[in-house]
Design an enzyme around this catalytic site. Structure first.
Site, short mmCIF file in Angstrom:
data_model
loop_
_atom_site.label_atom_id
_atom_site.label_comp_id
_atom_site.label_asym_id
_atom_site.label_seq_id
_atom_site.Cartn_x
_atom_site.Cartn_y
_atom_site.Cartn_z
N TYR A 1 0.84 -1.20 0.00
CA TYR A 1 0.00 0.00 0.00
C TYR A 1 0.87 1.25 0.00
CZ TYR A 1 -3.33 3.54 1.52
OH TYR A 1 -4.09 4.68 1.61
N LYS B 1 1.12 4.20 -3.02
CA LYS B 1 0.84 5.61 -2.78
C LYS B 1 2.06 6.49 -3.07
CE LYS B 1 -3.47 5.24 -1.89
NZ LYS B 1 -4.46 5.82 -2.81
#
Length: 270
Positions: A152, A156
């Site tokens: 994750y 990002k």
């Protein structure tokens, strides 16, 4: 009045942003992953300009989303809000990619290429991008043991970097990344401490406001305040290496030779 497309707008920040923009008089195009998800926001979609359906984990459905949006007409802004958080496993998209990478990075990259270029682009990132690795040899998690949090964070980091690269390559487009904070959505959890309202009002402001402060490009924003992102985000060498890697994974090139063909290329996932 602006025409704005928002991915992942059936709940959380995306739905809040959509409702705010509709109240302000803008024409909003919503996005739902499935018809079942679309049915849950019938009241909001009735007030919207349109609603498109498709799963961002699928390359074919991502292409369909872009075609549905283009059929409605040119957008003034696109808010790339959709994302997934802590996946228990790498998963496998129809094209064989890690689901976190596909939804959080590859899909917004492809939509950026395929949707008729708007005046403004807003990409949702996270403060967790600072924990992302700048190594690009295994961004699809084919070699490393799976780590949901690291995957994750890296996704990002990539999307914040993509936003900065677009700001540099496309000076006629206002491209910005937004960290909404750890807000109490379904993804963030009920105990998240940040301000939910400021979490979505930053992206609506960047997408539609005529305030001079919002009409900038290349920023990394948190609660309408410009912040410094991780050093990699504004590193030109890392930007170029990343977009080259994404072009290799998707068969679609945003910048440079062959970029003009992005709207018509068949997706090639390697």
């Amino acid at each position: 009045m602006s025409r704005i497309f928002i991915t992942g707008s059936t709940d959380g920040l995306g739905l809040a942003a959509a409702r705010t923009l509709i109240r302000e008089g803008h024409e909003v195009v919503l996005h739902a992953r499935s018809r079942e998800r679309a049915a849950a926001i019938a009241e909001t979609s009735a007030a919207a300009l349109g609603l498109v359906i498709g799963d961002l984990a699928s390359a074919a459905e991502t292409r369909s989303i872009a075609e549905q949006v283009n059929a409605i007409g040119r957008m003034d802004a696109v808010i790339h809000n959709a994302g997934i958080y802590l996946e228990r496993s790498r998963g496998e998209t129809p094209e064989g990619h890690a689901k976190t990478l596909a939804v959080n990075t590859l899909a917004p990259y492809l939509l950026t290429a395929w949707i008729t270029r708007p005046h403004r682009l807003v990409y949702l990132t996270s403060g967790m991008h600072r924990s992302g690795s700048s190594a690009l040899d295994d961004i699809d998690w084919k070699k490393r043991p799976w780590s949901a949090s690291q995957a994750y964070s890296e996704s990002k980091l990539y999307i914040a970097t993509l936003s900065a690269a677009i700001a540099r390559h496309w000076p006629d487009v206002l491209s910005n990344a937004v960290d909404p904070g750890w807000v109490p959505t379904k993804m963030g959890g009920a105990g998240a401490p940040d301000d939910l309202e400021m979490g979505h009002l930053t992206q609506t402001w960047l997408a539609a406001s005529e305030d001079e402060a919002a009409k900038v490009s290349g920023g990394y924003w948190y609660h309408r305040q410009r912040r410094e992102p991780a050093a990699e985000v504004n590193d030109v060498g890392f930007q170029e290496a990343l977009v080259e890697r994404l072009a290799g994974l998707t068969g679609v090139r945003l910048f440079g030779e062959g970029a003009s063909e992005a709207q018509t290329l068949t997706v090639i996932w390697r």
